[in-house]
Design an enzyme around this catalytic site. Structure first.
Site, PDB file in Angstrom:
ATOM      1  N   HIS A  12       0.872  -1.200   0.000  1.00 33.01           N
ATOM      2  CA  HIS A  12       0.000   0.000   0.000  1.00 33.01           C
ATOM      3  C   HIS A  12       0.897   1.234   0.000  1.00 33.01           C
ATOM      4  CE1 HIS A  12      -3.855   2.128   1.491  1.00 33.01           C
ATOM      5  NE2 HIS A  12      -2.977   3.069   1.163  1.00 33.01           N
ATOM      6  N   HIS A  14       1.587   5.363  -1.778  1.00 35.05           N
ATOM      7  CA  HIS A  14       1.214   6.520  -2.603  1.00 35.05           C
ATOM      8  C   HIS A  14       2.479   7.117  -3.211  1.00 35.05           C
ATOM      9  CE1 HIS A  14      -2.927   6.537  -1.072  1.00 35.05           C
ATOM     10  NE2 HIS A  14      -2.364   6.104   0.045  1.00 35.05           N
ATOM     11  N   LYS A  98      -9.227  -0.226  -6.386  1.00 32.56           N
ATOM     12  CA  LYS A  98      -9.275   0.381  -5.057  1.00 32.56           C
ATOM     13  C   LYS A  98     -10.634   1.028  -4.849  1.00 32.56           C
ATOM     14  CE  LYS A  98      -7.790   1.904  -1.093  1.00 32.56           C
ATOM     15  NZ  LYS A  98      -6.690   2.798  -0.768  1.00 32.56           N
ATOM     16  N   HIS A 135     -10.473   1.145   1.311  1.00 31.07           N
ATOM     17  CA  HIS A 135     -10.329   2.097   2.419  1.00 31.07           C
ATOM     18  C   HIS A 135     -11.622   1.963   3.223  1.00 31.07           C
ATOM     19  CE1 HIS A 135      -8.976   5.932   4.385  1.00 31.07           C
ATOM     20  NE2 HIS A 135     -10.225   5.804   4.810  1.00 31.07           N
ATOM     21  N   HIS A 173      -4.906  -0.719   5.611  1.00 31.25           N
ATOM     22  CA  HIS A 173      -4.506   0.046   6.804  1.00 31.25           C
ATOM     23  C   HIS A 173      -5.480  -0.075   7.974  1.00 31.25           C
ATOM     24  CE1 HIS A 173      -7.226   2.908   4.935  1.00 31.25           C
ATOM     25  NE2 HIS A 173      -6.328   3.492   4.163  1.00 31.25           N
ATOM     26  N   ASP A 246       1.385   2.632   3.534  1.00 28.76           N
ATOM     27  CA  ASP A 246       0.514   3.788   3.309  1.00 28.76           C
ATOM     28  C   ASP A 246       1.328   5.082   3.319  1.00 28.76           C
ATOM     29  OD1 ASP A 246      -1.803   5.172   2.731  1.00 28.76           O
ATOM     30  OD2 ASP A 246      -2.504   5.233   4.810  1.00 28.76           O
TER      31      ASP A 246
HETATM   32  C1  NCD Z   1      -3.667   8.888   1.950  1.00 29.55           C
HETATM   33  C2  NCD Z   1      -3.145   9.923   0.951  1.00 29.55           C
HETATM   34  O1  NCD Z   1      -2.608  10.943   1.376  1.00 29.55           O
HETATM   35  O2  NCD Z   1      -3.239   9.674  -0.258  1.00 29.55           O
HETATM   36  N1  NCD Z   1      -3.818   9.525   3.228  1.00 29.55           N
HETATM   37  C3  NCD Z   1      -3.928   8.919   4.437  1.00 29.55           C
HETATM   38  O3  NCD Z   1      -4.159   9.598   5.435  1.00 29.55           O
HETATM   39  N2  NCD Z   1      -3.789   7.603   4.565  1.00 29.55           N
HETATM   40  C4  NCD Z   1      -4.937   8.301   1.465  1.00 29.55           C
HETATM   41  C5  NCD Z   1      -5.379   7.019   2.169  1.00 29.55           C
HETATM   42  O4  NCD Z   1      -4.690   6.002   2.128  1.00 29.55           O
HETATM   43  O5  NCD Z   1      -6.452   6.996   2.766  1.00 29.55           O
HETATM   44 ZN    ZN Z   2      -3.286   5.042   1.445  1.00 22.96          ZN
HETATM   45 ZN    ZN Z   3      -6.856   4.926   2.724  1.00 22.11          ZN
END
Ligand code: NCD
Ligand code: ZN
Ligand code: ZN
Length: 342
Positions: A12, A14, A98, A135, A173, A246
């Site tokens: 996971h 970003h 997702k 999510h 998460h 995450d």
């Molecule tokens: C994530 C993001 O910034 O893209 N933020 C977070 O607080 N986890 C998005 C997500 O995974 O929910």
């Molecule tokens: Zn995330």
């Molecule tokens: Zn998320």
């Protein structure tokens, strides 16, 4: 002390796009062989064609000498056509869709409002073997933010797993005892990822002694009893639970703000933080399964052939890293981390 592990994967992550992508990709590719790349860009990655191009931009940002495979995902919307599910399954590069409940988190406005409207899409995903990543939080304004994950299980996820018994689902998460027990007691088609922040911190870190925006992520940090339950969960060694950082970069000023955004950046120490967590819990022997085996086994992919070595030696991340023309504040900035990548 040193430990050697099968090279881990981040299930996971970003990575964003453009200059930000180029700044942060090297943190991940130094540690992880593969990562599930989240599709919540602006605009979101909803089409195979967009994912193919995004994957290419990720590969171009990988430093020479690192081998890295981005595992792509598509962002599910109520207007995703059935043909896009088929195209994703045939693409070979897309592993999962997702599901963001609309409004639940960063860049989730194009997400799903009414789950029943996507049931035909889920049917097709189940048939083609694509995974569904969730999510898992309700967004109703009358629901307390600390209860949003648990209520999502009751209102949505329980029905989903029984309506689609063959669909592989990852509850992303997870933050509560309720979620950990729901996954533990569910079928072998149901798994979950756990972040370093939810294993290390409770909501006091966010709120005691002042509001600490760099500890703000979604789902929000919970009370200590839940963190303890997550530690119990990884100590069980169950193959249903695996690593997903995450890691989510946000420019410093967007977090240090009267309406600070959600997301914690941890890619700079993406495996080291887990080594610290597992060591402190006295379960270092469970780290390799969690970081390197359970994820590929669940996704139906081979485990990595390479290894990495971690040494117990203290270091401190800097106060910030460059992020395009701005900066970001990493998790444990200027604090001690006890493990290093060799
Ligand atoms: C994530 C993001 O910034 O893209 N933020 C977070 O607080 N986890 C998005 C997500 O995974 O929910
Ligand atoms: Zn995330
Ligand atoms: Zn998320």
């Amino acid at each position: 002390m040193e430990i050697t592990l099968i090279k881990p994967d981040d299930w996971h992550l970003h990575l964003r796009d453009g200059a930000i992508l180029r700044d942060i990709v090297p943190f991940t590719t130094a540690r992880f062989a593969r990562a599930i790349v989240m599709p919540n860009l602006q605009p979101p990655v909803t089409k195979v064609s967009a994912a193919v191009e995004y994957r290419q931009r990720i590969l171009e940002a990988v430093p020479a000498g690192n081998r890295f495979e981005p595992l792509m995902t598509l962002y599910l919307t109520e207007s995703t056509p059935l043909s896009e599910i088929e195209a994703a399954a045939a693409s070979g590069i897309i592993k999962a869709f997702k599901l963001y409940p609309a409004g639940a988190t960063t860049n989730s406005n194009a997400g799903v409002k009414e789950i029943k409207r996507i049931y035909p899409l889920l049917e097709k995903m189940q048939e083609t073997g694509l995974l569904l990543l969730i999510h898992g939080e309700v967004v109703d304004s009358d629901i307390d933010i600390f209860d949003r994950e648990k209520i999502f299980i009751d209102r949505t996820l329980s029905a989903l797993v029984s309506d689609f018994p063959e669909l592989k689902i990852v509850f992303e998460h997870i933050t509560t005892r309720d979620a950990a027990e729901f996954v533990r007691d569910g079928s072998e088609k149901l798994a979950a990822t756990l972040t370093p922040q939810h294993l290390m911190y409770n909501r006091n870190s966010l709120l005691v002694g002042g509001i600490k925006p760099h500890y703000y992520c979604l789902p929000v940090l919970k009370r200590e009893a839940h963190r303890a339950a997550l530690i119990e969960t990884i100590a069980s060694g169950s193959p249903k639970f695996f690593l997903g950082t995450d890691s989510a970069p946000h420019a410093r000023h967007t977090k240090e703000n009267s309406c600070g955004c959600a997301g914690i950046f941890s890619a700079h120490a993406g495996i080291e933080l887990y080594a610290e967590i597992f060591e402190q819990a006295g379960i270092l022997d469970k780290l390799e399964g969690f970081a390197s085996c359970h994820g590929p086994d669940f996704y139906g992919l081979p485990r990595n052939q390479e290894t990495i070595t971690l040494r117990k030696e203290a270091w401190k991340p800097p106060s910030s890293y460059p992020l395009a023309s701005e900066t970001l504040v990493p998790l444990k900035a200027e604090e001690t981390i006890h493990w290093q990548l060799v």
